[in-house]
Design an enzyme around this catalytic site. Structure first.
Site, PDB file in Angstrom:
ATOM      1  N   ASP A 152      -4.706  -5.958   5.436  1.00  0.00           N
ATOM      2  CA  ASP A 152      -5.785  -6.732   6.069  1.00  0.00           C
ATOM      3  C   ASP A 152      -5.701  -8.204   5.678  1.00  0.00           C
ATOM      4  OD1 ASP A 152      -6.880  -4.541   7.315  1.00  0.00           O
ATOM      5  OD2 ASP A 152      -8.110  -4.005   5.571  1.00  0.00           O
ATOM      6  N   LYS A 189     -14.381   2.471  14.621  1.00  0.00           N
ATOM      7  CA  LYS A 189     -13.206   1.633  14.862  1.00  0.00           C
ATOM      8  C   LYS A 189     -12.728   1.775  16.316  1.00  0.00           C
ATOM      9  CE  LYS A 189      -8.604   0.955  12.791  1.00  0.00           C
ATOM     10  NZ  LYS A 189      -7.697   1.359  11.714  1.00  0.00           N
ATOM     11  N   ASN A 211       0.844  -1.192   0.000  1.00  0.00           N
ATOM     12  CA  ASN A 211       0.000   0.000   0.000  1.00  0.00           C
ATOM     13  C   ASN A 211       0.879   1.242   0.000  1.00  0.00           C
ATOM     14  OD1 ASN A 211       0.385   0.979   2.830  1.00  0.00           O
ATOM     15  ND2 ASN A 211      -0.412  -1.060   3.277  1.00  0.00           N
ATOM     16  N   LYS A 245       8.557 -17.844  -9.234  1.00  0.00           N
ATOM     17  CA  LYS A 245       7.810 -16.751  -9.867  1.00  0.00           C
ATOM     18  C   LYS A 245       6.625 -17.318 -10.653  1.00  0.00           C
ATOM     19  CE  LYS A 245       8.263 -13.175 -13.299  1.00  0.00           C
ATOM     20  NZ  LYS A 245       8.959 -12.790 -14.503  1.00  0.00           N
ATOM     21  N   LYS A 292     -12.893  -1.703  18.345  1.00  0.00           N
ATOM     22  CA  LYS A 292     -11.616  -2.335  18.723  1.00  0.00           C
ATOM     23  C   LYS A 292     -11.190  -1.996  20.146  1.00  0.00           C
ATOM     24  CE  LYS A 292     -10.044  -2.720  13.998  1.00  0.00           C
ATOM     25  NZ  LYS A 292      -8.939  -2.744  13.059  1.00  0.00           N
ATOM     26  N   ASP A 348      -5.519  -8.886  13.272  1.00  0.00           N
ATOM     27  CA  ASP A 348      -5.744  -7.460  13.503  1.00  0.00           C
ATOM     28  C   ASP A 348      -4.874  -7.066  14.696  1.00  0.00           C
ATOM     29  OD1 ASP A 348      -6.685  -4.966  14.206  1.00  0.00           O
ATOM     30  OD2 ASP A 348      -8.728  -5.411  13.547  1.00  0.00           O
TER      31      ASP A 348
END
Ligand SMILES: Cc1cc2nc3c(=O)[nH]c(=O)nc-3n(C[C@H](O)[C@H](O)[C@H](O)COP(=O)(O)O)c2cc1C
Length: 413
Positions: free
Chosen positions: A285, A345, A216, A295, A349, A314
Site C-alpha cells: 500500500d 472492497k 510481505n 545503505k 473499488k 491502487d
C-alpha cells in the site's frame, strides 16, 4: 493407467518389486526402466516376471522401433514414478542430463514425474540434494519425501524410502486429482478458450536502501495457479509477477517486476489487451518517500528510525475506473472480518468480483500450497473448502465462467 516405473541404484530397489505387484494387482500397466546402478542391486528378471514385460535399460537399443526407445516410452506413459530415486538421479534430473534411458525419457516427456528419494540421511540433508529437490519441486515434479527410521547403513534418520503401499496410494491420489483437473478444464474450457487474461501475483518489494526493503509474505502460488489453470483452459495469459521463487507455467507470458510502481506500469501497458484482469498480487500500500542511494547507517544515538511512507497507486481501483476496461476481479487478503472487508472492497473499488482469502497466523492464504476462499459478486457467493491452490485455480475460473461477466462495463454496485 500406464505407469513407467524407474528404478535407480539404491538399497531400497527391492521394495519396488512389491510396488510393481500392487500396481499390476490394481489393473495398471507397468513398464520398468532400470539404471545400471539399479541392476547392481536387483535382477531385472524379477521385475519382468511381476510386470509381465521385459525391463528396459538401454538408451541405445537397435531393437526398438526407429531406435528411439526414450521417445516411445516418454509418450507411452501416463505417469512416471521413480522409486527409489538415488541422489545421483535427482542431480541428473535437476541439471537435465540425458546419459541413460531413464534420465533421457524424463527430459523427453510432458507427463507427470513423481520421484521417491531414498538414501542415507546425510546424503538426503546435504545442501546439494536439498537444493536439487527444491528446484525439481518448482519445476512441477511431485516429490514423495522419505520417511525417518533405521537405515540400511545402520544409522537412524530421514532417508528411508516410503513403503510401497504409501507410494501406491500417493500415485492413485495424484491420478484422481489429475482426472479432476481434466474435468475442470473440460467444464470451463468452452468459456475461457480464446479469452485473454492479465493476472498479477506475488508480493511487491519497496526498497528502503540498496540492501533493505519492505515486503510481505505472499508466495505468489495462488496467482500462478490461476495463470496455469487459465492457460490450460485455453486462455492467453499474461502474468505480472512480483519477486517470487516459482517457475512460470508453460506458455504464459511473464513480466517480472519488483515494486508496486513497476507492477502498475506493467498493468497499464497490458490491461487494454485483456478481457479479464485478476489481481492476485499482494501489492504494497505504501512505499518509502526517499529511497536512500547508500545503505542507511545505524546512528549510535538513535533508538528509533522513522521512515516516511507515501501511498502507492491502487492498481486494481485504477483499472476498474478506466472507461474501457476488462472484467476486474480482486483478492481481499484479510486477517479478520474477511467477508465483511471483502464485500466493502468489492463495492468501494467497483470490482466485478472479489475473492476473500484469510491470511495471517494459523490461516492458509499466504506461503501455503493450500487455501480456502470465497468468491463474491454483488449478488452471489461461492465458497470453496480447503484444497490445493492448483485445484482452486480451476475451480475459481469455472465459477467465474458461470457468472458470464463481460468486459467494458463499469457497473455501479
Ligand atoms: C551398497 C550401496 C548402497 C547405495 N545406496 C544408495 C541409496 O540408498 N541411495 C542413493 O542415492 N545412492 C546409493 N548408493 C549410490 C548409488 O548407487 C550411486 O550413486 C549410483 O551412481 C546411482 O546411479 P543411478 O542413479 O544411475 O542408479 C549406494 C551405493 C552402494 C555401493
Amino acid at each position: 493407467m500406464k505407469i513407467l516405473l524407474g528404478i535407480t541404484g539404491g538399497i531400497a530397489a527391492y521394495k519396488s518389486l512389491e510396488l510393481t505387484r500392487l500396481f499390476i494387482k490394481a489393473g495398471h500397466q507397468v513398464q520398468v526402466v532400470m539404471t545400471a546402478g539399479a541392476k547392481a542391486f536387483i535382477q531385472p528378471l524379477s521385475f519382468q516376471a511381476l510386470s509381465g514385460s521385459p525391463v528396459r535399460d538401454s538408451l541405445f537399443d537397435c531393437h526398438q522401433e526407429a531406435g528411439m526407445g526414450h521417445i516411445e516410452l516418454a509418450r507411452w506413459a501416463d505417469q512416471i514414478v521413480i522409486a527409489p530415486t538415488s541422489a545421483e538421479t535427482l542431480a541428473k534430473l535437476r541439471i537435465g542430463r540425458a546419459d541413460n534411458l531413464l534420465t533421457t525419457l524424463c527430459l523427453a516427456t510432458d507427463k507427470p514425474i513423481m520421484v521417491v528419494p531414498a538414501m542415507n540421511h546425510l546424503m538426503w540433508f546435504n545442501e546439494a540434494t536439498q537444493e536439487n529437490i527444491q528446484v525439481l519441486k518448482q519445476r512441477g515434479f511431485e516429490v514423495l519425501e522419505p520417511a525417518v527410521g533405521e537405515q540400511a547403513c545402520g544409522e537412524v534418520g530421514a532417508g528411508r524410502m516410503l513403503e510401497p503401499v504409501a507410494i501406491f496410494e500417493q500415485v492413485m491420489q495424484a491420478q484422481k486429482q489429475r482426472l479432476q483437473w481434466e474435468q475442470d478444464v473440460l467444464q470451463g474450457g468452452a468459456f475461457w478458450q480464446g479469452k485473454s487474461v492479465l493476472i498479477t501475483a506475488g508480493p511487491t518489494f519497496e526498497d528502503i536502501d540498496p540492501v533493505r526493503f519492505i515486503g510481505n509474505r505472499s508466495s505468489g502460488k495462488m496467482g500462478f495457479a490461476l495463470a496455469e489453470a487459465a492457460q490450460k483452459m485455453g486462455a492467453k495469459v499474461t502474468l505480472v509477477a512480483g519477486p517470487v521463487q516459482i517457475s512460470s507455467p508453460p506458455c504464459v507470458k511473464r513480466v517480472d517486476v519488483r515494486s508496486a510502481d513497476q507492477m502498475f506500469h506493467a498493468v497499464q501497458e497490458h490491461y487494454k489487451d485483456n478481457d479479464f484482469f485478476i489481481s492476485a498480487a499482494a501489492v504494497a500500500d505504501f512505499k518509502v518517500v526517499h529511497k536512500s542511494i547508500q545503505k542507511l547507517k545505524k546512528q549510535a544515538k538513535e533508538d528509533i528510525l522513522s521512515l516516511s511512507l507515501v501511498k502507492n497507486v491502487d492498481i486494481i481501483a485504477w483499472v476498474a475506473e478506466q472507461p474501457k476496461r476488462p472484467v476486474v476481479i480482486g483478492f481481499a487478503a484479510e486477517t479478520e472480518h474477511v467477508l465483511g472487508y471483502a464485500k466493502a472492497k468489492l463495492k468501494q473499488k467497483k470490482l466485478d468480483a472479489i475473492i476473500a482469502n484469510e491470511v495471517g497466523e494459523g490461516a492458509k492464504g499466504f506461503e501455503s500450497d493450500q487455501n480456502s476462499v470465497t468468491l463474491i459478486t454483488k449478488d452471489s457467493f461461492f465458497s470453496f473448502d480447503e484444497g490445493s491452490k492448483k485445484r482452486l485455480g480451476f475451480q475459481l475460473l469455472n465459477a467465474i465462467a458461470s457468472l458470464n461477466l463481460r468486459s467494458g462495463c463499469v457497473e455501479s454496485i
